[in-house]
Design a protein around this motif. Sequence first.
Motif, PDB file in Angstrom:
ATOM      1  N   ARG A  61      22.777 -11.018 -15.104  1.00 11.13           N
ATOM      2  CA  ARG A  61      22.675  -9.954 -14.095  1.00 11.13           C
ATOM      3  C   ARG A  61      22.347 -10.535 -12.717  1.00 11.13           C
ATOM      4  O   ARG A  61      22.935 -10.135 -11.708  1.00 11.13           O
ATOM      5  CB  ARG A  61      21.622  -8.939 -14.500  1.00 11.13           C
ATOM      6  CG  ARG A  61      21.492  -7.768 -13.529  1.00 11.13           C
ATOM      7  CD  ARG A  61      20.585  -6.684 -14.092  1.00 11.13           C
ATOM      8  NE  ARG A  61      19.231  -7.188 -14.309  1.00 11.13           N
ATOM      9  CZ  ARG A  61      18.285  -7.218 -13.369  1.00 11.13           C
ATOM     10  NH1 ARG A  61      18.571  -6.789 -12.140  1.00 11.13           N
ATOM     11  NH2 ARG A  61      17.082  -7.653 -13.638  1.00 11.13           N
ATOM     12  N   HIS A  62      21.431 -11.521 -12.699  1.00 15.71           N
ATOM     13  CA  HIS A  62      21.047 -12.128 -11.422  1.00 15.71           C
ATOM     14  C   HIS A  62      22.189 -12.940 -10.820  1.00 15.71           C
ATOM     15  O   HIS A  62      22.426 -12.880  -9.610  1.00 15.71           O
ATOM     16  CB  HIS A  62      19.811 -13.007 -11.622  1.00 15.71           C
ATOM     17  CG  HIS A  62      18.597 -12.252 -12.040  1.00 15.71           C
ATOM     18  ND1 HIS A  62      17.818 -11.527 -11.161  1.00 15.71           N
ATOM     19  CD2 HIS A  62      18.033 -12.085 -13.259  1.00 15.71           C
ATOM     20  CE1 HIS A  62      16.823 -10.957 -11.808  1.00 15.71           C
ATOM     21  NE2 HIS A  62      16.927 -11.272 -13.083  1.00 15.71           N
ATOM     22  N   VAL A  63      22.891 -13.681 -11.641  1.00 18.62           N
ATOM     23  CA  VAL A  63      24.017 -14.479 -11.143  1.00 18.62           C
ATOM     24  C   VAL A  63      25.118 -13.562 -10.630  1.00 18.62           C
ATOM     25  O   VAL A  63      25.730 -13.818  -9.584  1.00 18.62           O
ATOM     26  CB  VAL A  63      24.552 -15.428 -12.244  1.00 18.62           C
ATOM     27  CG1 VAL A  63      25.762 -16.196 -11.738  1.00 18.62           C
ATOM     28  CG2 VAL A  63      23.467 -16.401 -12.686  1.00 18.62           C
ATOM     29  N   GLN A  64      25.379 -12.467 -11.332  1.00 13.59           N
ATOM     30  CA  GLN A  64      26.399 -11.513 -10.887  1.00 13.59           C
ATOM     31  C   GLN A  64      26.052 -10.911  -9.531  1.00 13.59           C
ATOM     32  O   GLN A  64      26.912 -10.794  -8.646  1.00 13.59           O
ATOM     33  CB  GLN A  64      26.560 -10.409 -11.936  1.00 13.59           C
ATOM     34  CG  GLN A  64      27.207 -10.874 -13.232  1.00 13.59           C
ATOM     35  CD  GLN A  64      26.930  -9.938 -14.392  1.00 13.59           C
ATOM     36  OE1 GLN A  64      26.606  -8.767 -14.208  1.00 13.59           O
ATOM     37  NE2 GLN A  64      27.041 -10.460 -15.618  1.00 13.59           N
ATOM     38  N   GLU A 116      28.137 -23.364 -16.749  1.00 16.50           N
ATOM     39  CA  GLU A 116      27.333 -22.810 -17.837  1.00 16.50           C
ATOM     40  C   GLU A 116      26.624 -21.512 -17.451  1.00 16.50           C
ATOM     41  O   GLU A 116      26.284 -20.695 -18.304  1.00 16.50           O
ATOM     42  CB  GLU A 116      26.315 -23.837 -18.339  1.00 16.50           C
ATOM     43  CG  GLU A 116      25.298 -24.289 -17.314  1.00 16.50           C
ATOM     44  CD  GLU A 116      24.447 -25.452 -17.816  1.00 16.50           C
ATOM     45  OE1 GLU A 116      24.392 -25.674 -19.028  1.00 16.50           O
ATOM     46  OE2 GLU A 116      23.844 -26.143 -16.975  1.00 16.50           O
ATOM     47  N   PHE A 117      26.408 -21.270 -16.143  1.00 13.43           N
ATOM     48  CA  PHE A 117      25.768 -20.040 -15.688  1.00 13.43           C
ATOM     49  C   PHE A 117      26.728 -18.861 -15.617  1.00 13.43           C
ATOM     50  O   PHE A 117      26.293 -17.718 -15.502  1.00 13.43           O
ATOM     51  CB  PHE A 117      25.179 -20.241 -14.287  1.00 13.43           C
ATOM     52  CG  PHE A 117      23.841 -20.931 -14.266  1.00 13.43           C
ATOM     53  CD1 PHE A 117      23.378 -21.660 -15.347  1.00 13.43           C
ATOM     54  CD2 PHE A 117      23.035 -20.847 -13.149  1.00 13.43           C
ATOM     55  CE1 PHE A 117      22.143 -22.298 -15.309  1.00 13.43           C
ATOM     56  CE2 PHE A 117      21.797 -21.484 -13.088  1.00 13.43           C
ATOM     57  CZ  PHE A 117      21.356 -22.208 -14.184  1.00 13.43           C
ATOM     58  N   PHE A 118      28.031 -19.113 -15.624  1.00 18.55           N
ATOM     59  CA  PHE A 118      29.016 -18.086 -15.303  1.00 18.55           C
ATOM     60  C   PHE A 118      29.655 -17.497 -16.554  1.00 18.55           C
ATOM     61  O   PHE A 118      30.481 -18.140 -17.211  1.00 18.55           O
ATOM     62  CB  PHE A 118      30.116 -18.662 -14.412  1.00 18.55           C
ATOM     63  CG  PHE A 118      29.682 -18.999 -13.016  1.00 18.55           C
ATOM     64  CD1 PHE A 118      28.372 -18.830 -12.617  1.00 18.55           C
ATOM     65  CD2 PHE A 118      30.578 -19.500 -12.093  1.00 18.55           C
ATOM     66  CE1 PHE A 118      27.959 -19.135 -11.337  1.00 18.55           C
ATOM     67  CE2 PHE A 118      30.187 -19.810 -10.811  1.00 18.55           C
ATOM     68  CZ  PHE A 118      28.871 -19.631 -10.415  1.00 18.55           C
ATOM     69  N   GLY A 119      29.304 -16.245 -16.859  1.00 22.78           N
ATOM     70  CA  GLY A 119      29.934 -15.535 -17.957  1.00 22.78           C
ATOM     71  C   GLY A 119      31.180 -14.799 -17.500  1.00 22.78           C
ATOM     72  O   GLY A 119      31.636 -14.931 -16.356  1.00 22.78           O
ATOM     73  N   LYS A 120      31.735 -13.967 -18.382  1.00 24.06           N
ATOM     74  CA  LYS A 120      32.998 -13.279 -18.113  1.00 24.06           C
ATOM     75  C   LYS A 120      32.914 -12.385 -16.876  1.00 24.06           C
ATOM     76  O   LYS A 120      33.815 -12.396 -16.023  1.00 24.06           O
ATOM     77  CB  LYS A 120      33.396 -12.451 -19.344  1.00 24.06           C
ATOM     78  CG  LYS A 120      34.761 -11.806 -19.233  1.00 24.06           C
ATOM     79  CD  LYS A 120      35.121 -11.108 -20.540  1.00 24.06           C
ATOM     80  CE  LYS A 120      36.496 -10.453 -20.436  1.00 24.06           C
ATOM     81  NZ  LYS A 120      36.878  -9.792 -21.716  1.00 24.06           N
ATOM     82  N   LYS A 121      31.835 -11.606 -16.744  1.00 26.33           N
ATOM     83  CA  LYS A 121      31.712 -10.714 -15.596  1.00 26.33           C
ATOM     84  C   LYS A 121      31.587 -11.487 -14.290  1.00 26.33           C
ATOM     85  O   LYS A 121      32.034 -11.029 -13.234  1.00 26.33           O
ATOM     86  CB  LYS A 121      30.523  -9.773 -15.788  1.00 26.33           C
ATOM     87  CG  LYS A 121      30.757  -8.706 -16.844  1.00 26.33           C
ATOM     88  CD  LYS A 121      29.595  -7.724 -16.907  1.00 26.33           C
ATOM     89  CE  LYS A 121      29.858  -6.643 -17.960  1.00 26.33           C
ATOM     90  NZ  LYS A 121      28.719  -5.683 -18.063  1.00 26.33           N
ATOM     91  N   CYS A 122      30.974 -12.678 -14.351  1.00 27.81           N
ATOM     92  CA  CYS A 122      30.878 -13.532 -13.158  1.00 27.81           C
ATOM     93  C   CYS A 122      32.271 -13.932 -12.676  1.00 27.81           C
ATOM     94  O   CYS A 122      32.572 -13.892 -11.479  1.00 27.81           O
ATOM     95  CB  CYS A 122      30.053 -14.775 -13.458  1.00 27.81           C
ATOM     96  SG  CYS A 122      28.310 -14.451 -13.807  1.00 27.81           S
ATOM     97  N   LEU A 123      33.132 -14.310 -13.604  1.00 25.59           N
ATOM     98  CA  LEU A 123      34.490 -14.694 -13.229  1.00 25.59           C
ATOM     99  C   LEU A 123      35.270 -13.500 -12.702  1.00 25.59           C
ATOM    100  O   LEU A 123      36.078 -13.632 -11.770  1.00 25.59           O
ATOM    101  CB  LEU A 123      35.204 -15.319 -14.433  1.00 25.59           C
ATOM    102  CG  LEU A 123      35.159 -16.852 -14.534  1.00 25.59           C
ATOM    103  CD1 LEU A 123      35.990 -17.499 -13.425  1.00 25.59           C
ATOM    104  CD2 LEU A 123      33.746 -17.379 -14.483  1.00 25.59           C
ATOM    105  N   GLN A 124      35.030 -12.324 -13.279  1.00 23.68           N
ATOM    106  CA  GLN A 124      35.716 -11.128 -12.784  1.00 23.68           C
ATOM    107  C   GLN A 124      35.328 -10.830 -11.342  1.00 23.68           C
ATOM    108  O   GLN A 124      36.154 -10.374 -10.544  1.00 23.68           O
ATOM    109  CB  GLN A 124      35.401  -9.943 -13.693  1.00 23.68           C
ATOM    110  CG  GLN A 124      36.062 -10.065 -15.065  1.00 23.68           C
ATOM    111  CD  GLN A 124      35.559  -9.029 -16.067  1.00 23.68           C
ATOM    112  OE1 GLN A 124      34.502  -8.423 -15.864  1.00 23.68           O
ATOM    113  NE2 GLN A 124      36.305  -8.834 -17.146  1.00 23.68           N
ATOM    114  N   ILE A 125      34.073 -11.116 -10.994  1.00 29.46           N
ATOM    115  CA  ILE A 125      33.633 -10.955  -9.602  1.00 29.46           C
ATOM    116  C   ILE A 125      34.334 -11.969  -8.703  1.00 29.46           C
ATOM    117  O   ILE A 125      34.844 -11.628  -7.633  1.00 29.46           O
ATOM    118  CB  ILE A 125      32.098 -11.097  -9.505  1.00 29.46           C
ATOM    119  CG1 ILE A 125      31.416  -9.937 -10.220  1.00 29.46           C
ATOM    120  CG2 ILE A 125      31.648 -11.162  -8.039  1.00 29.46           C
ATOM    121  CD1 ILE A 125      29.925 -10.121 -10.429  1.00 29.46           C
TER     122      ILE A 125
END
Length: 349
Positions: A63-66, A88-97
């Motif tokens: 949530r914080h990274v997003q 390693e910090f970036f999940g799927k929603k991070c990439l979508q952003i």
Amino acid sequence: MLNILYFGDHRHFSTAFHRAKALERIGHKILRYHNPEETLPGYFKSAVMSAINFRSGYRLLQRHVQQDLEQIVQSGIKPDVIWVDNGEFFGKKCLQILKKFNCPIILYSIDDPTGKRDGRRFDSFLAAIKLYDLIAVVRKETEEECKLLGAKQVLRVMRSYDEVAHAPYENAAEIPLNFKSDVAFIGTWMRNENRDEFIKVLIDAGISVSIWGDRWPKSQHFELLKPYYRGSNLGGKDYIAAIQGAKICLGLLSKGNRDLHTTRSMEVPYAGGLLCAERTSEHTALYNDGTEAVFWNDAHECAAICKKLLAGDQLGHIKKAGMKKVRDLKLGNEDICKLILEKGLSNAI
């Protein structure tokens, strides 16, 4: 010239920073160099929380990274390409952003994100793997496994030295005496890698080994190793001094990370050192054994090779030949970054 939004790797900060500077040297502009860890709330940076995050695939951070990435999107910068180190910090929603920038997104990893050594550490990255336009990796196994996981495009490259950061002293006489040694190992003590057992064999054979690196006091053999321990991890000119000031530099692999070569395999010869490393298919493809570097199958063979070299007159010849070879191979950051960018832009979006 490309405008690049660069996300650095908090665990390999210096190597990520060197790559960013290399991209600038080959004519590109780093719009922003961002380390995701720096903007996390303070309580996430404690030793306990760092361990929890590592073992849980950084789920608690998402949530914080997003939110952090949304702020970067809203800042108004307009990159031509996004470069992510490690991821390693970036999940799927991070990439979508990040996709909102509507430009190619490249990931480069010298780690082993599809391997088993680090447990669930790379869970967030693996969930996002299909959203990268290019994933550049350094292992054949990682290349194959990323493809099986649905990566769009995977490029396997060799690790690299940095043309500026790892340049040797022009005048070797300027190397401080406290960095001179017979045999040097510069690296971290790692559980289950048996690096201490290996060095113990050399010491028992009468070889003077100088050790620089973190966590060595955790070794069960530290009382024996303590007289040979010269301090924690080295950086900058101290790192170069220890390589160039050693007659022989050990290159020890991480078996848990499925290594067949490491960054030391490039940095040591480039910086004017003599690489003495495990005999692997990748090492023998890089250097001629005995003339450009020296290789061994176990600690006892390594001890015998070191004794022979220290008693002979071939040290200077091998160092010079190794230095020439690694330059001829064009394995510097500038060449590797150029290759990754060309591949990443060729079929992106």
